[in-house]
Design an enzyme around this catalytic site. Sequence first.
Site, PDB file in Angstrom:
ATOM      1  N   PHE A 173     -31.280 -59.963 -63.658  1.00 50.95           N
ATOM      2  CA  PHE A 173     -32.533 -59.505 -63.058  1.00 50.95           C
ATOM      3  C   PHE A 173     -33.710 -59.911 -63.944  1.00 50.95           C
ATOM      4  O   PHE A 173     -34.658 -59.161 -64.122  1.00 50.95           O
ATOM      5  CB  PHE A 173     -32.496 -57.984 -62.857  1.00 50.95           C
ATOM      6  N   LEU A 174     -33.592 -61.097 -64.551  1.00 48.93           N
ATOM      7  CA  LEU A 174     -34.612 -61.531 -65.512  1.00 48.93           C
ATOM      8  C   LEU A 174     -35.889 -61.952 -64.806  1.00 48.93           C
ATOM      9  O   LEU A 174     -35.844 -62.656 -63.803  1.00 48.93           O
ATOM     10  CB  LEU A 174     -34.090 -62.730 -66.316  1.00 48.93           C
ATOM     11  N   PHE A 192     -45.449 -53.407 -58.537  1.00 48.71           N
ATOM     12  CA  PHE A 192     -45.281 -54.308 -57.390  1.00 48.71           C
ATOM     13  C   PHE A 192     -46.118 -53.912 -56.196  1.00 48.71           C
ATOM     14  O   PHE A 192     -45.707 -54.034 -55.053  1.00 48.71           O
ATOM     15  CB  PHE A 192     -43.800 -54.433 -57.021  1.00 48.71           C
ATOM     16  N   LEU A 193     -47.317 -53.435 -56.494  1.00 48.74           N
ATOM     17  CA  LEU A 193     -48.246 -53.113 -55.411  1.00 48.74           C
ATOM     18  C   LEU A 193     -49.525 -53.920 -55.594  1.00 48.74           C
ATOM     19  O   LEU A 193     -50.588 -53.457 -55.201  1.00 48.74           O
ATOM     20  CB  LEU A 193     -48.550 -51.610 -55.407  1.00 48.74           C
ATOM     21  N   CYS A 196     -37.111 -67.120 -57.246  1.00 51.03           N
ATOM     22  CA  CYS A 196     -36.178 -66.109 -56.713  1.00 51.03           C
ATOM     23  C   CYS A 196     -36.583 -65.486 -55.382  1.00 51.03           C
ATOM     24  O   CYS A 196     -35.815 -65.528 -54.426  1.00 51.03           O
ATOM     25  CB  CYS A 196     -35.987 -64.987 -57.727  1.00 51.03           C
ATOM     26  N   LYS A 223     -47.037 -67.415 -61.269  1.00 47.38           N
ATOM     27  CA  LYS A 223     -47.583 -66.163 -61.810  1.00 47.38           C
ATOM     28  C   LYS A 223     -48.002 -66.476 -63.234  1.00 47.38           C
ATOM     29  O   LYS A 223     -47.759 -67.598 -63.722  1.00 47.38           O
ATOM     30  CB  LYS A 223     -46.550 -65.032 -61.758  1.00 47.38           C
TER      31      LYS A 223
HETATM   32  C1  UDX Z   1     -38.184 -61.993 -59.960  1.00 51.63           C
HETATM   33  C2  UDX Z   1     -37.591 -60.592 -60.183  1.00 51.63           C
HETATM   34  O1  UDX Z   1     -38.600 -59.718 -60.681  1.00 51.63           O
HETATM   35  C3  UDX Z   1     -36.419 -60.677 -61.121  1.00 51.63           C
HETATM   36  O2  UDX Z   1     -35.843 -59.379 -61.268  1.00 51.63           O
HETATM   37  C4  UDX Z   1     -35.391 -61.651 -60.557  1.00 51.63           C
HETATM   38  O3  UDX Z   1     -34.284 -61.795 -61.419  1.00 51.63           O
HETATM   39  C5  UDX Z   1     -36.015 -63.010 -60.309  1.00 51.63           C
HETATM   40  O4  UDX Z   1     -37.176 -62.862 -59.484  1.00 51.63           O
HETATM   41  P1  UDX Z   1     -39.844 -63.634 -61.219  1.00 51.63           P
HETATM   42  O5  UDX Z   1     -39.670 -64.550 -60.055  1.00 51.63           O
HETATM   43  O6  UDX Z   1     -39.765 -64.195 -62.588  1.00 51.63           O
HETATM   44  O7  UDX Z   1     -38.758 -62.458 -61.167  1.00 51.63           O
HETATM   45  O8  UDX Z   1     -41.278 -62.969 -61.072  1.00 51.63           O
HETATM   46  P2  UDX Z   1     -41.951 -61.582 -60.681  1.00 51.63           P
HETATM   47  O9  UDX Z   1     -42.772 -61.132 -61.815  1.00 51.63           O
HETATM   48  O10 UDX Z   1     -41.002 -60.630 -60.112  1.00 51.63           O
HETATM   49  O11 UDX Z   1     -42.975 -62.084 -59.543  1.00 51.63           O
HETATM   50  C6  UDX Z   1     -42.559 -62.758 -58.362  1.00 51.63           C
HETATM   51  C7  UDX Z   1     -43.726 -63.110 -57.471  1.00 51.63           C
HETATM   52  O12 UDX Z   1     -44.312 -61.955 -56.904  1.00 51.63           O
HETATM   53  C8  UDX Z   1     -44.872 -63.817 -58.202  1.00 51.63           C
HETATM   54  O13 UDX Z   1     -45.375 -64.857 -57.384  1.00 51.63           O
HETATM   55  C9  UDX Z   1     -45.901 -62.725 -58.390  1.00 51.63           C
HETATM   56  O14 UDX Z   1     -47.213 -63.215 -58.498  1.00 51.63           O
HETATM   57  C10 UDX Z   1     -45.709 -61.919 -57.119  1.00 51.63           C
HETATM   58  N1  UDX Z   1     -46.147 -60.521 -57.227  1.00 51.63           N
HETATM   59  C11 UDX Z   1     -45.500 -59.657 -58.062  1.00 51.63           C
HETATM   60  C12 UDX Z   1     -47.203 -60.053 -56.448  1.00 51.63           C
HETATM   61  O15 UDX Z   1     -47.819 -60.820 -55.684  1.00 51.63           O
HETATM   62  N2  UDX Z   1     -47.573 -58.746 -56.541  1.00 51.63           N
HETATM   63  C13 UDX Z   1     -46.945 -57.862 -57.353  1.00 51.63           C
HETATM   64  O16 UDX Z   1     -47.341 -56.691 -57.361  1.00 51.63           O
HETATM   65  C14 UDX Z   1     -45.883 -58.335 -58.140  1.00 51.63           C
END
Ligand code: UDX
Length: 433
Positions: free
Chosen positions: A156-157, A253-254, A264, A324
């Site tokens: 879940f990295l 995550f909001l 992912c 991100k």
């Molecule tokens: C994700 C999961 O968090 C991780 O547990 C899994 O193993 C792999 O996928 P990651 O893809 O590295 O990790 O990034 P994360 O920080 O979760 O963000 C994913 C996407 O969602 C990004 O594009 C980010 O900008 C977006 N995001 C995240 C939002 O738009 N709003 C949020 O509130 C959070």
Amino acid sequence: MDQEIKCAVIGTGYVGLVTGACLADLGYHVICLDRDEGKLESLRNGKVEIFEAELEPMIVRNMKNGSLSFSADIKSAVSDSFYIFITVDTPSDETGRADITNVEEAARRIAPGVNSYKIIVNKSTVPVGSTNRVMRIIEESEPEYPEFDVVSNPEFLREGTAVFDFMNPTRIVIGSDSEKAIMHMTELYRPINAPLLITDPISAEMIKYASNAFLATKISYINAIANLCEYIGADVREVSLGMGYDGRIGFEFLKPGPGFGGSCFPKDTRALLAIATDYGYNFDLLKGTLEVNRRQRERMVEKLERMLGKLEEVKIAALGLSFKANTSDVRESPAIEIVRMLRDRKANVSAYDPKAMDNARKQLEGIEFADNPYLAARDADALVILTEWDEFKWLDYPRIAELMKRPIILDTRNLLDPQVLRKEGFTYEGVGR
Ligand code: UDX
């Protein structure tokens, strides 16, 4: 820790390198494997292509003390090891299904090295049933020693904090029907303090998809709320704060934005939808998640068009290209997709990113890459923030206003303070506020 316990990690992508380096740091003896000799050579020289906090020094440190090495010889690495990790990628195919060719290929190459009892640990995100598939492939290759176990152990990295996440996981999921394998997996992770969930392999595989698709859905939900806030005049930041105090919802995550990207969420959400379809279940909720996400990128382009009057022949400074902040990864990056749409609408884009320029160059043609944000902003009709890099918060905006042709900012990440910018003469828009 026991240097005698040996681990082989197949695939030196994100997950493989982090897993290998962290296991070595925990004191195990680790061999990381890849078929790309060039990549192995640069890793041996301590060069890590991906930008990931703490990873490079951890790799160098563990190579120096002899805990970590790199090789292309899977057979002898497997023969020498007790735990064999599969950490290869499972990209989306044209139908959205996860392509497990790399996992199957890894299984075929592991088989000849199975010369004593071994545990094969699958960390790649794979469709339900893949753990059994790996088991069958190895069995059918009639390995030298007949007894081995295949375990599902999803990761879940998060990119950017992957090393921290490995060492401080929210939970460790072990999917196996073998008591012996479960005992050894528990032993392996003993140095890490986290809740341990032991379950069957299919449920373990499902946990990964269900978690990622849920988080993706949470983002699409807040993006939809943000869009609605724009119509009714509410401020989504206040709304998400008010929601987050409810422990069942939580603050994380909001954050609305240009939609989720990365290696992912888009891929795993599509894959889960495909799994549902294959089993005859109509998972409409996930269709909505993906559709909101697709539309969100378009909305950003439409917003910019409204702010500018037109997109043809205007100059747009695009800040941020990675999916991100704190990563150089541009896979399924909303920033890249938005820049492409702007370019296709005949805008002249000048882009800057602190870490992702090299990766972006490989994916984007027909735009200009600027060496710094100020060069990107020179003579621009609008500036659009596409990735929430911290450094964009601290730019000299009065100077940027002077450099630009028109002081217009679209902040797709709600990174900046609208009041301050408006005082400095900018026309500012964020998302949902
Ligand atoms: C994700 C999961 O968090 C991780 O547990 C899994 O193993 C792999 O996928 P990651 O893809 O590295 O990790 O990034 P994360 O920080 O979760 O963000 C994913 C996407 O969602 C990004 O594009 C980010 O900008 C977006 N995001 C995240 C939002 O738009 N709003 C949020 O509130 C959070």
